[in-house]
Design a protein around this motif. Structure first.
Motif, short mmCIF file in Angstrom:
data_model
loop_
_atom_site.label_atom_id
_atom_site.label_comp_id
_atom_site.label_asym_id
_atom_site.label_seq_id
_atom_site.Cartn_x
_atom_site.Cartn_y
_atom_site.Cartn_z
N LEU A 251 -7.04 -1.11 8.44
CA LEU A 251 -7.82 -0.08 7.74
C LEU A 251 -8.30 -0.60 6.37
CD1 LEU A 251 -8.59 2.66 8.78
CD2 LEU A 251 -6.57 3.63 7.71
N ALA A 252 -7.45 -1.38 5.73
CA ALA A 252 -7.84 -1.97 4.44
C ALA A 252 -9.05 -2.88 4.63
CB ALA A 252 -6.66 -2.73 3.82
N CYS A 253 -9.05 -3.66 5.70
CA CYS A 253 -10.19 -4.56 5.98
C CYS A 253 -11.46 -3.74 6.19
CB CYS A 253 -9.93 -5.40 7.23
SG CYS A 253 -8.67 -6.65 7.03
N LEU A 254 -11.33 -2.69 6.98
CA LEU A 254 -12.49 -1.86 7.28
C LEU A 254 -13.03 -1.20 6.00
CD1 LEU A 254 -13.97 -1.28 9.90
CD2 LEU A 254 -12.64 0.82 10.16
N LEU A 255 -12.10 -0.78 5.14
CA LEU A 255 -12.51 -0.15 3.87
C LEU A 255 -13.27 -1.16 3.01
CD1 LEU A 255 -12.26 2.31 1.93
CD2 LEU A 255 -10.14 1.32 1.09
N LEU A 256 -12.73 -2.36 2.88
CA LEU A 256 -13.40 -3.37 2.06
C LEU A 256 -14.77 -3.71 2.63
CD1 LEU A 256 -10.39 -5.76 1.31
CD2 LEU A 256 -11.66 -4.38 -0.36
N TYR A 257 -14.82 -3.78 3.94
CA TYR A 257 -16.09 -4.10 4.58
C TYR A 257 -17.11 -2.97 4.35
CZ TYR A 257 -19.47 -5.42 8.10
OH TYR A 257 -20.64 -5.76 8.73
N ALA A 258 -16.62 -1.73 4.44
CA ALA A 258 -17.51 -0.58 4.23
C ALA A 258 -18.06 -0.59 2.79
CB ALA A 258 -16.77 0.72 4.51
N PHE A 259 -17.21 -0.95 1.83
CA PHE A 259 -17.68 -1.02 0.44
C PHE A 259 -18.82 -2.03 0.29
CE2 PHE A 259 -13.24 0.19 -1.27
CZ PHE A 259 -13.60 1.52 -1.36
N ASP B 285 -5.11 0.96 -11.72
CA ASP B 285 -4.34 1.49 -12.86
C ASP B 285 -3.90 2.92 -12.64
OD1 ASP B 285 -4.76 -0.86 -14.04
OD2 ASP B 285 -6.34 -0.17 -15.40
N GLU B 286 -4.68 3.64 -11.83
CA GLU B 286 -4.38 5.06 -11.64
C GLU B 286 -3.52 5.31 -10.41
OE1 GLU B 286 -8.46 7.01 -13.33
OE2 GLU B 286 -8.51 5.81 -11.53
N CYS B 287 -3.22 4.25 -9.69
CA CYS B 287 -2.56 4.39 -8.40
C CYS B 287 -1.07 4.02 -8.54
CB CYS B 287 -3.28 3.45 -7.44
SG CYS B 287 -2.54 3.33 -5.85
N LEU C 212 -5.21 -2.06 0.41
CA LEU C 212 -4.08 -1.76 1.30
C LEU C 212 -3.34 -0.50 0.81
CD1 LEU C 212 -2.57 -2.83 3.77
CD2 LEU C 212 -1.10 -4.14 2.22
N SER C 213 -3.20 -0.40 -0.50
CA SER C 213 -2.51 0.79 -1.02
C SER C 213 -3.36 2.04 -0.78
CB SER C 213 -2.14 0.62 -2.50
OG SER C 213 -3.29 0.78 -3.29
N MET C 214 -4.68 1.90 -0.82
CA MET C 214 -5.55 3.04 -0.48
C MET C 214 -5.33 3.43 0.98
SD MET C 214 -7.22 4.14 -3.02
CE MET C 214 -5.87 3.70 -4.06
N ALA C 215 -5.30 2.41 1.86
CA ALA C 215 -5.14 2.68 3.29
C ALA C 215 -3.79 3.38 3.52
CB ALA C 215 -5.22 1.38 4.09
#
Ligand code: SAM
Length: 488
Positions: free
Chosen positions: A170-178, A196-198, A258-261
């Motif tokens: 999911l992290a890969c897909l997120l980065l790719y989507a960005f 910083d906010e996470c 990854l932390s977002m995912a």
């Protein structure tokens, strides 16, 4: 890896203080409508255009006015004339809520009072095409189908284990989507917390991990950090094609994704034709909901038009300004919440204390002293049996009922002297557990109160150890009350 020094160049850095997503009674879309590519690009999971009714100016429903026919999107929104032309355009809709900053980062809040309702009520509808989705089992599917076969990111995702590596995928897909021009997530990224906010422990430094005062959790997190780093090194290091490096030039960028995912993923079952698939999804707007063990909302997948609905539980009274919450994880201890989401709770009804002695108290007596009803998996505080204003019983006491060593033998009543002895022994074990910590709860609280600009991870780590101590202290207090109020 100090989170404050992360050189992320994500737009979330600059726009985070503007995370003003304002919902209203009316359908809204804070971001420009995103046109989902049609046929040629939609390969992963094919969506059918919903049959919208003729365009009318009927106002969308508010929190007070339920849709006539439950779950019918076409009843809720005026048809968009462009819809037929484009074929796959739908936007997110929200009713009677607003998104704003609160004590736990961004959250969703009621913008109106809601009387308790007999039926669950929709507050958000999010169409599939705005989500990022990866299936958990082979054949692996993802959506939207934005990754061309043969693209390096396709091969990277494909090289992972679908069942265990959902977060890496999911992290890969997120980065790719960005990285994809005009992708919805480029805009939605503005609403995601920056590194910083996470509070994710994936971003914690060694010193911050030591502040957990839990060597096991610290070592689990070290292992998770190593796993993420290894994945980054394997796939983004100098040997890999240049074009993919920009997605995560440094490990921090990947670890942030990854932390977002991990902290924003929602697990859902999807049916694609005859195939039922468990999927991991990043669902915009729904991922703004914070967690509570006593949530007022839940998710519902509306299969027929592939929308996620966020609904208010039936029977819930909501006051304007109340936070809308969902339960992220039932049955899990704080350690797991910390691992995945970077927060803990002092009233986690699933927290556990490992007692090692032989002392046991009488279960039924303990339950009746605190008016706890139901079976162990579903213990709840029966407030109708309690005096008004009795606020002592919370999730920690429910956890105590599950975790204290107890006995129960038909109608055999407890023997007072034995119960008192057991209470003393259990309390002594608690005392010994607390004595092992280098700081006590008061000192932790003082440290928290005095930290004005500490990192989110450090704050989360200190809160975690404080929550543990508060839980053990509450159990000791409950044992005191138990022996005072016990009936023989
Ligand atoms: C799905 S996001 C929710 C939205 C998030 N608050 C934001 O600012 O975007 C999950 C993250 O929110 C925070 N969070 C959610 N529920 C919380 C709670 N009950 N206590 C503390 N933090 C919480 C944690 O940082 C968690 O990783």
């Amino acid at each position: 890896m100090a989170s404050s020094s992360l050189p992320l160049h994500h737009p979330s850095h600059c726009l985070i203080s503007n995370r003003q997503l304002k919902g209203s009674n009316y359908g809204w879309s804070p971001l420009p409508r995103y046109t989902v590519p049609t046929k040629d690009a939609v390969k992963g999971i094919r969506i059918q255009p919903i049959k919208a009714k003729a365009a009318t100016e009927a106002p969308p429903f508010s929190l007070f006015q339920p849709p006539e026919a439950e779950g019918s999107a076409s009843e809720l929104e005026p048809a968009d004339p462009d819809f037929y032309k484009i074929g796959y355009v739908r936007s997110m809709r929200a009713y009677g809520i607003e998104f704003k900053e609160g004590p736990d980062g961004f959250g969703v809040y009621a913008s109106k009072d809601v009387e308790p309702l007999r039926r669950a009520r929709v507050i958000m509808e999010i169409p599939l095409e705005l989500m990022l989705t990866v299936s958990q089992k082979l054949p692996w599917m993802f959506f939207p189908d934005i990754v061309p076969v043969g693209h390096p990111i396709f091969d990277i995702i494909n090289s992972t284990d679908p069942e265990t590596d959902w977060d890496l995928r999911l992290a890969c897909l997120l980065l790719y989507a960005f990285d994809r021009e005009d992708n919805f997530w480029q805009l939605y990224g503005d609403f995601l917390p920056s590194a910083d906010e996470c509070p994710s422990l994936l971003l914690a430094s060694e010193e911050e991990l030591s502040e957990l005062q839990n060597p096991n959790l610290a070592s689990t997190m070290r292992e998770q950090q190593r796993r993420a780093l290894k994945f980054w090194e394997k796939n983004w290091h100098s040997g890999v094609p240049l074009k993919i490096k920009r997605l995560a030039r440094d490990p921090e960028r990947f670890i942030w994704a990854l932390s977002m995912a991990q902290s924003r993923c929602i697990g859902m079952q999807m049916r694609i034709g005859a195939l039922v698939q468990d999927a991991n999804m990043l669902i915009p707007y729904a991922d703004m909901l914070n967690h509570s063990f006593e949530p007022n909302c839940f998710f519902h997948w509306r299969f027929k038009d592939r929308m996620l609905e966020v609904m208010i539980n039936a029977g819930k009274r909501i006051k304007k300004g109340d936070e809308m919450t969902v339960n992220y994880m039932s049955g899990q201890q704080n350690d797991l919440l910390m691992q995945r989401y970077g927060f803990s709770s002092p009233v986690n009804p699933w927290d556990v204390i490992q007692f090692s002695g032989n002392a046991r108290i009488h279960l039924d007596s303990f339950l009746s002293v605190f008016n706890i009803s139901g079976l162990p998996e579903e213990y709840y505080h029966n407030s109708r049996l309690s005096n008004d204003g009795d606020t002592f019983v919370d999730g920690a006491i429910i956890a105590a009922a599950r975790t204290l060593s107890t006995w129960s033998d038909g109608d055999v009543p407890p023997i007072p002297s034995m119960e008192r002895r057991s209470v003393k022994e259990l309390q002594e074990e608690c005392r010994q557990m607390l004595a092992v910590y280098p700081t006590n709860s008061k000192q932790d609280q003082k440290i928290l109160d005095s930290m004005s600009d500490a990192s989110r991870t450090l704050e989360a780590a200190i809160k975690y150890r404080l929550h543990r101590k508060l839980f053990v202290e509450k159990v000791m207090q409950a044992l005191d009350i138990y022996q005072e109020r016990m009936l023989f």
